[in-house]
Design an enzyme around this catalytic site. Structure first.
Site, PDB file in Angstrom:
ATOM      1  N   MET A 196       0.848  -1.198   0.000  1.00 24.61           N
ATOM      2  CA  MET A 196       0.000   0.000   0.000  1.00 24.61           C
ATOM      3  C   MET A 196       0.876   1.238   0.000  1.00 24.61           C
ATOM      4  SD  MET A 196      -2.999  -1.210   2.670  1.00 24.61           S
ATOM      5  CE  MET A 196      -1.889  -2.099   3.783  1.00 24.61           C
ATOM      6  N   GLN A 201       7.537  -5.177  -4.127  1.00 21.60           N
ATOM      7  CA  GLN A 201       6.681  -4.950  -5.284  1.00 21.60           C
ATOM      8  C   GLN A 201       7.318  -3.902  -6.190  1.00 21.60           C
ATOM      9  OE1 GLN A 201       2.769  -2.816  -5.527  1.00 21.60           O
ATOM     10  NE2 GLN A 201       1.992  -4.846  -6.104  1.00 21.60           N
ATOM     11  N   CYS A 234      -2.554  -1.405  -9.704  1.00 19.24           N
ATOM     12  CA  CYS A 234      -2.743  -0.068  -9.153  1.00 19.24           C
ATOM     13  C   CYS A 234      -3.397   0.851 -10.188  1.00 19.24           C
ATOM     14  CB  CYS A 234      -1.402   0.529  -8.719  1.00 19.24           C
ATOM     15  SG  CYS A 234      -1.564   2.176  -7.992  1.00 19.24           S
ATOM     16  N   LYS A 245       0.587  -9.244  -9.171  1.00 15.23           N
ATOM     17  CA  LYS A 245      -0.653  -8.812  -8.520  1.00 15.23           C
ATOM     18  C   LYS A 245      -1.477  -8.059  -9.552  1.00 15.23           C
ATOM     19  CE  LYS A 245      -2.436  -6.560  -4.348  1.00 15.23           C
ATOM     20  NZ  LYS A 245      -3.433  -5.649  -4.960  1.00 15.23           N
ATOM     21  N   HIS A 253      -6.801  -9.002  -7.033  1.00 14.67           N
ATOM     22  CA  HIS A 253      -7.776  -8.101  -6.416  1.00 14.67           C
ATOM     23  C   HIS A 253      -9.076  -8.307  -7.178  1.00 14.67           C
ATOM     24  CE1 HIS A 253      -8.623  -3.905  -4.558  1.00 14.67           C
ATOM     25  NE2 HIS A 253      -9.759  -4.532  -4.810  1.00 14.67           N
ATOM     26  N   ASN A 279      -7.432 -11.064  -2.916  1.00 17.68           N
ATOM     27  CA  ASN A 279      -7.273  -9.724  -2.357  1.00 17.68           C
ATOM     28  C   ASN A 279      -8.539  -8.921  -2.645  1.00 17.68           C
ATOM     29  OD1 ASN A 279      -5.711  -6.718  -3.379  1.00 17.68           O
ATOM     30  ND2 ASN A 279      -5.903  -7.344  -1.266  1.00 17.68           N
ATOM     31  N   GLY A 325     -11.407  -6.342  -0.167  1.00 12.57           N
ATOM     32  CA  GLY A 325     -12.576  -6.369   0.679  1.00 12.57           C
ATOM     33  C   GLY A 325     -12.523  -7.297   1.871  1.00 12.57           C
ATOM     34  N   GLY A 377      -5.510  -5.755   3.010  1.00 16.27           N
ATOM     35  CA  GLY A 377      -4.931  -4.429   2.859  1.00 16.27           C
ATOM     36  C   GLY A 377      -5.292  -3.499   3.981  1.00 16.27           C
ATOM     37  N   ARG A 378      -6.286  -2.625   3.758  1.00 19.56           N
ATOM     38  CA  ARG A 378      -6.608  -1.560   4.709  1.00 19.56           C
ATOM     39  C   ARG A 378      -6.984  -2.079   6.090  1.00 19.56           C
ATOM     40  NH1 ARG A 378     -11.169   0.871   1.428  1.00 19.56           N
ATOM     41  NH2 ARG A 378     -11.042  -1.192   0.452  1.00 19.56           N
TER      42      ARG A 378
END
Length: 354
Positions: A26, A78, A108, A150, A182, A222, A224, A244-245
Site C-alpha cells: 500500500m 513490489q 494499481c 498482482k 484483487h 485480495n 474487501g 490491505g486496509r
C-alpha cells in the site's frame, strides 16, 4: 482445498505457508516502519513493500528504497514498470537485499501509475506483462526470489470472465506461478484510486473459478477482506488471503491471530501493548539516525481499534509525536490512556486441520 498439516514449533515456515496471510503493498503505508510494527504481531505473515518503480531504482539510483531490517522477513518487494529490460535491471539491483519474492504491479489504478503506462492499465497488454515477467525471471535466476504478479480482474469495459483467465494463462506461460488477484475491476476512467478500492463490485466467485480450473497455480485473494475470520474462510478456496486496509487500521484484529492460521498450531496472540512496546527499540534506533517519532508512530494509531481509550491513545500520539525531540516517552504516555483489559485476549484461531 484441504487444510495443510500443522507446522511443528521451531520449524521454518515455507513461503507457500506464509502466503496464507499477507499484508498487501500500500503506497505511503507499508513502509519499513509499518512493516516492523506489523511484524510485532506476526512472525510469519508475508509482508510487502510499497510499490517501488523500476525506473526510480535504475535511473534514479534509489536503491535506498530497498533497505529494510532483516526482522521484517518474510518480505516481498513490489515493483512497478512496463519495460522488460528496466524491470530486469531492477530485479538484479534487488537481489542482494534478499527479498522472498518480487511482485509485479498490474493492479494499481492511480493517475501516477497510469501516466507511466503500468499498473492496472497493463491488464490490457497481457503479452507485454508476459515479456516483463520473463525478463524478471531470467534476471532473478534459478536461485533467486520467485517472480509473482498482482492484478485486477479487468479494467473499464473489459469482461472479467474472459479477460482474467486469458491474462493469467498468457502470463503463466512466461513462467509465473503465483497470482494475487484483487477481485474488483479497476475503472481507470471516472473513479478515483480511493473509489477503485471500494466502488467496483467484488467478484470472489470468478477468482474461485480461476483457482479451481488451474490448480497448478497459486492464487491469493485480495480485496474487501475485513477480518481474520474472513481471511481464514477464504483459505478454504484459495492458497491465501491478502489483506490491505483492514490490516493497517486494525493490525491486532488481523495479525494477532495470523500465525495460528499460517502454521496450523494454537498460538497465543500478541497483546497490542506488547506489540507497541516491542517497537520501542526500533524507535530509539531510528531517532538516533535522525528520524522523527511521527514518521513511525503514524503507523501505530490503529493498534487498539475498538478498545476503550483508543481515541485518547490516537489523539495523544498524533499530537505529541510531532513535537521536536519527541521520543519513546510519548508512546508510554499514550499507553496510559488505555483502559485495562478486563478479560483474557481472545484465543488464537485454530486451523481447520485441528
Amino acid at each position: 482445498m484441504s487444510a495443510p498439516a500443522p507446522i511443528p514449533a521451531g520449524r521454518p515456515v515455507p513461503l507457500a505457508r506464509a502466503r496464507r496471510l499477507s499484508v498487501a503493498p500500500m503506497m505511503e503505508w507499508t513502509d519499513r516502519h509499518c512493516r516492523m510494527f506489523h511484524r510485532q504481531f506476526s512472525a510469519h505473515a508475508l509482508l510487502y513493500t510499497e510499490m517501488v518503480t523500476a525506473s526510480g531504482l535504475v535511473l534514479g539510483g534509489a536503491d535506498w528504497l530497498l533497505a529494510h531490517d532483516p526482522r521484517e522477513h518474510p518480505l516481498a518487494l513490489q515493483l512497478g514498470g512496463s519495460e522488460p529490460e528496466m524491470l530486469a535491471r531492477a530485479v538484479e539491483m534487488a537481489l542482494p537485499f534478499g527479498f522472498a519474492e518480487i511482485n509485479l504491479n498490474v493492479g494499481c489504478p492511480s493517475d501516477r501509475v497510469q501516466s507511466g503506462a503500468f499498473g492496472a492499465c497493463l491488464m490490457r497488454e497481457p503479452a507485454l506483462v508476459a515479456d516483463c515477467a520473463r525478463a524478471m525471471i531470467a534476471a532473478a535466476g534459478a536461485a533467486g526470489p520467485e517472480i509473482t504478479v498482482k492484478c485486477r480482474i479487468g479494467v473499464d469495459e473489459q469482461d472479467p470472465a474472459q479477460v482474467l483467465p486469458d491474462f493469467v494463462d498468457t502470463v503463466a506461460a512466461a513462467g509465473v506461478r503465483v497470482f494475487a488477484v484483487h477481485a474488483r475491476k479497476a475503472w481507470l476512467k471516472g473513479l478515483s484510486p480511493k473509489e477503485n478500492r471500494s466502488v467496483p463490485p467484488l467478484d470472489y466467485a470468478l477468482v474461485a473459478r480461476l483457482k479451481a480450473s488451474r490448480p497448478e497455480l497459486t492464487v491469493l485473494l485480495n480485496g474487501g477482506i475485513a477480518s481474520l475470520a474472513e481471511a481464514e474462510a477464504h483459505c478454504a478456496r484459495f492458497d491465501g488471503a491478502m489483506v490491505g486496509r483492514a490490516a493497517y487500521h486494525d493490525p491486532a484484529g488481523i495479525l494477532a491471530g495470523a500465525d495460528a492460521l499460517i502454521t496450523g498450531r494454537t498460538i497465543a496472540p500478541v497483546a497490542p501493548e506488547d506489540a507497541v512496546r516491542g517497537m520501542l527499540p526500533h524507535i530509539e534506533a531510528e531517532l538516533a539516525r535522525g528520524a522523527r517519532l511521527n514518521q513511525i508512530a503514524r503507523h501505530m494509531l490503529g493498534a487498539f481499534a475498538g478498545r476503550p481509550g483508543a481515541r485518547a491513545w490516537r489523539r495523544h500520539l498524533s499530537e505529541q509525536a510531532t513535537r521536536p525531540g519527541a521520543g519513546p516517552e510519548v508512546v508510554e504516555a499514550a499507553l496510559a490512556h488505555l483502559a485495562p483489559v478486563q478479560a483474557p485476549v481472545q484465543a488464537a484461531t485454530q486451523a481447520a486441520a485441528e
